[in-house]
Write a protein that holds these residues in place. Structure first.
Motif, PDB file in Angstrom:
ATOM      1  N   LEU A   1      41.351  -1.187  20.043  1.00  0.00           N
ATOM      2  CA  LEU A   1      39.697  -1.423  21.301  1.00  0.00           C
ATOM      3  C   LEU A   1      39.283   0.049  21.226  1.00  0.00           C
ATOM      4  CD1 LEU A   1      37.322  -2.124  22.359  1.00  0.00           C
ATOM      5  CD2 LEU A   1      38.467  -1.985  24.463  1.00  0.00           C
ATOM      6  N   VAL A   2      39.773   0.859  21.047  1.00  0.00           N
ATOM      7  CA  VAL A   2      39.792   2.656  21.220  1.00  0.00           C
ATOM      8  C   VAL A   2      39.097   3.283  20.442  1.00  0.00           C
ATOM      9  CG1 VAL A   2      39.891   4.582  22.211  1.00  0.00           C
ATOM     10  CG2 VAL A   2      40.432   3.188  23.851  1.00  0.00           C
ATOM     11  N   ASP A   3      40.063   2.868  19.330  1.00  0.00           N
ATOM     12  CA  ASP A   3      39.566   3.195  18.001  1.00  0.00           C
ATOM     13  C   ASP A   3      38.196   2.071  17.256  1.00  0.00           C
ATOM     14  OD1 ASP A   3      41.764   5.094  17.703  1.00  0.00           O
ATOM     15  OD2 ASP A   3      43.031   3.678  17.330  1.00  0.00           O
ATOM     16  N   LEU A   4      38.023   1.245  17.594  1.00  0.00           N
ATOM     17  CA  LEU A   4      37.130   1.142  16.857  1.00  0.00           C
ATOM     18  C   LEU A   4      35.704   1.509  17.222  1.00  0.00           C
ATOM     19  CD1 LEU A   4      35.137  -2.029  15.487  1.00  0.00           C
ATOM     20  CD2 LEU A   4      35.559  -2.392  18.169  1.00  0.00           C
ATOM     21  N   LEU A   5      35.659   1.944  19.108  1.00  0.00           N
ATOM     22  CA  LEU A   5      34.875   2.705  19.785  1.00  0.00           C
ATOM     23  C   LEU A   5      34.844   3.813  19.615  1.00  0.00           C
ATOM     24  CD1 LEU A   5      35.218   0.698  22.903  1.00  0.00           C
ATOM     25  CD2 LEU A   5      33.215  -0.094  21.676  1.00  0.00           C
ATOM     26  N   ALA A   6      35.462   4.871  19.176  1.00  0.00           N
ATOM     27  CA  ALA A   6      35.730   5.525  18.310  1.00  0.00           C
ATOM     28  C   ALA A   6      34.715   5.906  16.972  1.00  0.00           C
ATOM     29  CB  ALA A   6      36.716   6.556  17.893  1.00  0.00           C
ATOM     30  N   GLU A   7      34.786   5.201  16.378  1.00  0.00           N
ATOM     31  CA  GLU A   7      34.904   4.777  14.982  1.00  0.00           C
ATOM     32  C   GLU A   7      33.003   4.477  14.830  1.00  0.00           C
ATOM     33  OE1 GLU A   7      34.619   3.073  10.689  1.00  0.00           O
ATOM     34  OE2 GLU A   7      36.675   2.200  12.298  1.00  0.00           O
ATOM     35  N   VAL A   8      32.412   3.298  15.431  1.00  0.00           N
ATOM     36  CA  VAL A   8      31.050   2.425  15.619  1.00  0.00           C
ATOM     37  C   VAL A   8      30.456   3.604  16.458  1.00  0.00           C
ATOM     38  CG1 VAL A   8      32.441   0.880  14.893  1.00  0.00           C
ATOM     39  CG2 VAL A   8      31.416   0.878  17.033  1.00  0.00           C
ATOM     40  N   LEU A   9      31.083   4.139  17.382  1.00  0.00           N
ATOM     41  CA  LEU A   9      30.108   4.890  17.871  1.00  0.00           C
ATOM     42  C   LEU A   9      29.668   6.557  17.993  1.00  0.00           C
ATOM     43  CD1 LEU A   9      30.878   3.131  21.785  1.00  0.00           C
ATOM     44  CD2 LEU A   9      28.896   2.684  20.438  1.00  0.00           C
TER      45      LEU A   9
ATOM     46  N   LEU B   1      37.098  10.356  24.664  1.00  0.00           N
ATOM     47  CA  LEU B   1      36.665  10.704  23.864  1.00  0.00           C
ATOM     48  C   LEU B   1      34.888  10.867  23.894  1.00  0.00           C
ATOM     49  CD1 LEU B   1      37.594   7.301  21.943  1.00  0.00           C
ATOM     50  CD2 LEU B   1      38.327   9.214  20.964  1.00  0.00           C
ATOM     51  N   PHE B   2      34.722  11.292  25.211  1.00  0.00           N
ATOM     52  CA  PHE B   2      33.610  12.378  25.975  1.00  0.00           C
ATOM     53  C   PHE B   2      34.176  14.035  27.257  1.00  0.00           C
ATOM     54  CE2 PHE B   2      32.988   7.368  25.889  1.00  0.00           C
ATOM     55  CZ  PHE B   2      31.704   7.522  24.975  1.00  0.00           C
ATOM     56  N   SER B   3      33.062  13.871  26.855  1.00  0.00           N
ATOM     57  CA  SER B   3      33.166  15.207  28.119  1.00  0.00           C
ATOM     58  C   SER B   3      32.538  14.582  28.935  1.00  0.00           C
ATOM     59  CB  SER B   3      31.521  16.412  27.767  1.00  0.00           C
ATOM     60  OG  SER B   3      30.552  15.637  28.284  1.00  0.00           O
ATOM     61  N   GLU B   4      32.573  13.991  29.865  1.00  0.00           N
ATOM     62  CA  GLU B   4      32.470  13.317  32.045  1.00  0.00           C
ATOM     63  C   GLU B   4      32.874  11.848  31.356  1.00  0.00           C
ATOM     64  OE1 GLU B   4      30.807  13.952  35.586  1.00  0.00           O
ATOM     65  OE2 GLU B   4      29.154  14.424  34.206  1.00  0.00           O
TER      66      GLU B   4
ATOM     67  N   THR C   1      18.093  -8.120  25.138  1.00  0.00           N
ATOM     68  CA  THR C   1      17.106  -8.385  23.759  1.00  0.00           C
ATOM     69  C   THR C   1      15.941  -8.139  24.879  1.00  0.00           C
ATOM     70  OG1 THR C   1      17.909  -9.081  22.290  1.00  0.00           O
ATOM     71  CG2 THR C   1      15.136  -9.596  22.556  1.00  0.00           C
ATOM     72  N   GLY C   2      15.773  -8.604  25.727  1.00  0.00           N
ATOM     73  CA  GLY C   2      14.091  -8.614  27.087  1.00  0.00           C
ATOM     74  C   GLY C   2      14.035  -7.527  27.280  1.00  0.00           C
ATOM     75  N   ALA C   3      15.705  -6.987  28.084  1.00  0.00           N
ATOM     76  CA  ALA C   3      15.313  -5.256  28.231  1.00  0.00           C
ATOM     77  C   ALA C   3      14.914  -4.551  27.063  1.00  0.00           C
ATOM     78  CB  ALA C   3      16.884  -5.339  28.776  1.00  0.00           C
ATOM     79  N   GLY C   4      15.700  -4.630  26.372  1.00  0.00           N
ATOM     80  CA  GLY C   4      14.156  -3.912  24.905  1.00  0.00           C
ATOM     81  C   GLY C   4      15.569  -3.608  24.472  1.00  0.00           C
ATOM     82  N   PHE C   5      17.157  -3.620  24.255  1.00  0.00           N
ATOM     83  CA  PHE C   5      18.345  -2.969  23.095  1.00  0.00           C
ATOM     84  C   PHE C   5      17.693  -3.930  22.210  1.00  0.00           C
ATOM     85  CE2 PHE C   5      19.919  -2.621  27.724  1.00  0.00           C
ATOM     86  CZ  PHE C   5      20.278  -1.049  27.539  1.00  0.00           C
ATOM     87  N   ALA C   6      18.359  -3.195  21.321  1.00  0.00           N
ATOM     88  CA  ALA C   6      18.053  -3.538  19.601  1.00  0.00           C
ATOM     89  C   ALA C   6      19.592  -4.417  19.550  1.00  0.00           C
ATOM     90  CB  ALA C   6      17.714  -1.948  18.756  1.00  0.00           C
ATOM     91  N   GLY C   7      19.562  -4.786  18.332  1.00  0.00           N
ATOM     92  CA  GLY C   7      20.870  -5.026  17.953  1.00  0.00           C
ATOM     93  C   GLY C   7      20.685  -6.791  18.204  1.00  0.00           C
ATOM     94  N   PRO C   8      22.304  -7.108  18.583  1.00  0.00           N
ATOM     95  CA  PRO C   8      23.510  -6.191  19.171  1.00  0.00           C
ATOM     96  C   PRO C   8      23.852  -5.838  17.513  1.00  0.00           C
ATOM     97  CG  PRO C   8      24.142  -8.665  19.238  1.00  0.00           C
ATOM     98  CD  PRO C   8      22.172  -8.873  18.994  1.00  0.00           C
ATOM     99  N   TYR C   9      25.004  -5.878  17.401  1.00  0.00           N
ATOM    100  CA  TYR C   9      26.820  -5.142  16.463  1.00  0.00           C
ATOM    101  C   TYR C   9      27.713  -5.598  16.889  1.00  0.00           C
ATOM    102  CZ  TYR C   9      22.637  -2.927  14.277  1.00  0.00           C
ATOM    103  OH  TYR C   9      21.062  -2.362  13.877  1.00  0.00           O
ATOM    104  N   ARG C  10      27.904  -7.498  15.824  1.00  0.00           N
ATOM    105  CA  ARG C  10      29.867  -7.945  16.595  1.00  0.00           C
ATOM    106  C   ARG C  10      30.659  -6.754  15.887  1.00  0.00           C
ATOM    107  NH1 ARG C  10      31.915 -12.169  15.076  1.00  0.00           N
ATOM    108  NH2 ARG C  10      33.363 -13.653  16.688  1.00  0.00           N
ATOM    109  N   HIS C  11      31.236  -6.471  16.434  1.00  0.00           N
ATOM    110  CA  HIS C  11      32.299  -6.073  15.992  1.00  0.00           C
ATOM    111  C   HIS C  11      34.354  -6.637  16.650  1.00  0.00           C
ATOM    112  CE1 HIS C  11      30.205  -2.356  14.466  1.00  0.00           C
ATOM    113  NE2 HIS C  11      29.963  -2.508  15.381  1.00  0.00           N
ATOM    114  N   VAL C  12      35.277  -7.360  16.289  1.00  0.00           N
ATOM    115  CA  VAL C  12      36.043  -7.793  16.393  1.00  0.00           C
ATOM    116  C   VAL C  12      37.252  -7.084  16.518  1.00  0.00           C
ATOM    117  CG1 VAL C  12      37.310  -9.671  16.355  1.00  0.00           C
ATOM    118  CG2 VAL C  12      34.937 -10.131  16.610  1.00  0.00           C
TER     119      VAL C  12
END
Length: 280
Positions: free
Chosen positions: A30-38, A63-66, A199-210
């Motif tokens: 999971l961590v590796d996937l998030l690191a790659e896609v984000l 993977l973040f400064s904070e 979607t109603g809040a204005g987010f785009a996507g989504p992009y699904r990963h498994v």
């Protein structure tokens, strides 16, 4: 939130001490996937809403400064602080005891927000709008959950499966037929339809990963007991002064199902939806 149900601060009371042992981890990778896609590179800021004992926040902290973890349950915050100290990352993570609907001012803006199996407990429209307003341009909200419908058969594995159906019947025998949730009940379960809300809040996507699961697991009797007490619908406080009697009956059920005290299982897969902030 579910119609007719109101959040209260006993929802996960007493579960934190059982959480890490009892809850199955997210799928390896999971961590590796998030690191790659984000495209995470050690910079930027993460806010993890409904962080529990820091499961996701601490997995991503390098993977973040904070990282800011937010949860309303004091036990969860205490467990998260303890785990951060053990991992030597206290200086890179901040824990805030609050509901996602009542975030304190001054938290700043973020590149990523995560919601890991927590969004259904919130006022989702309010939280979605608030989170979008805290994300920097180019940022994203990430919704994480166990993948439903994956491989669960223990055929060929050395121990019996956890008798989840029998455990569920036992919990209902002790607590009643309607699912408990804090001081209230959830006769219709928790709400779905996250996509429409975001979607109603204005987010785009989504992009699904498994992230694939299916790996063989071995669970001890103590692990399974902890798993029962880590759930909101069977939190320890719900049993009151009958807790010891319930646990004795639960352990008896598990001894009958597996005299060795061990159970085989399969690691669930993890489903990830990435929702970019969208145009202003």
């Amino acid at each position: 939130m579910a119609v007719g149900w109101e959040w209260d601060d006993t929802l996960f009371a007493g579960t934190a001490a059982h959480y890490r042992r009892g809850r199955l981890p997210y799928a390896p990778g999971l961590v590796d996937l998030l690191a790659e896609v984000l495209r995470l590179d050690g910079r930027g800021r993460l806010i993890d809403l409904g962080c529990g004992p820091g499961t996701v926040a601490l997995g991503l902290v390098r993977l973040f400064s904070e990282v800011v973890g937010v949860d309303p349950d004091p036990g969860m915050i205490a467990e998260a602080e303890r785990e951060a100290a053990e991992r030597g990352v206290r200086g890179r993570v901040r824990w805030v005891r609050a509901r996602a609907e009542e975030l304190p001012p001054g938290l700043g803006d973020f590149t990523v927000a995560t919601l890991a199996q927590s969004f259904h407990w919130m006022d989702r429209e309010l939280v979605a709008a608030s989170v979008r307003g805290m994300l920097r341009p180019g940022g994203a909200l990430v919704h994480i959950s166990d993948l439903k419908g994956g491989t669960t058969s223990v055929a060929g594995l050395p121990y019996p499966a956890v008798p989840y159906a029998a455990i569920g019947e036992l919990v209902r025998h002790w607590l009643g037929p309607v699912r408990r949730a804090g001081r209230g009940v959830l006769p219709r379960g928790t709400p779905s339809g996250e996509a429409a809300v975001l979607t109603g809040a204005g987010f785009a996507g989504p992009y699904r990963h498994v992230v694939p699961g299916g790996q063989a697991l071995v669970r001890t009797r103590d692990d399974v007991v902890a798993g029962v007490f880590a759930m909101s619908f069977s939190a320890p406080h719900l049993f009151g002064d009958r807790l010891d009697a319930f646990e004795a009956e639960l352990r008896g059920l598990l001894r009958e199902a597996s005299p060795s005290g061990r159970f085989s299982g399969r690691q669930p897969g993890t489903e990830v939806f990435v929702w970019p902030r969208g145009a202003t």
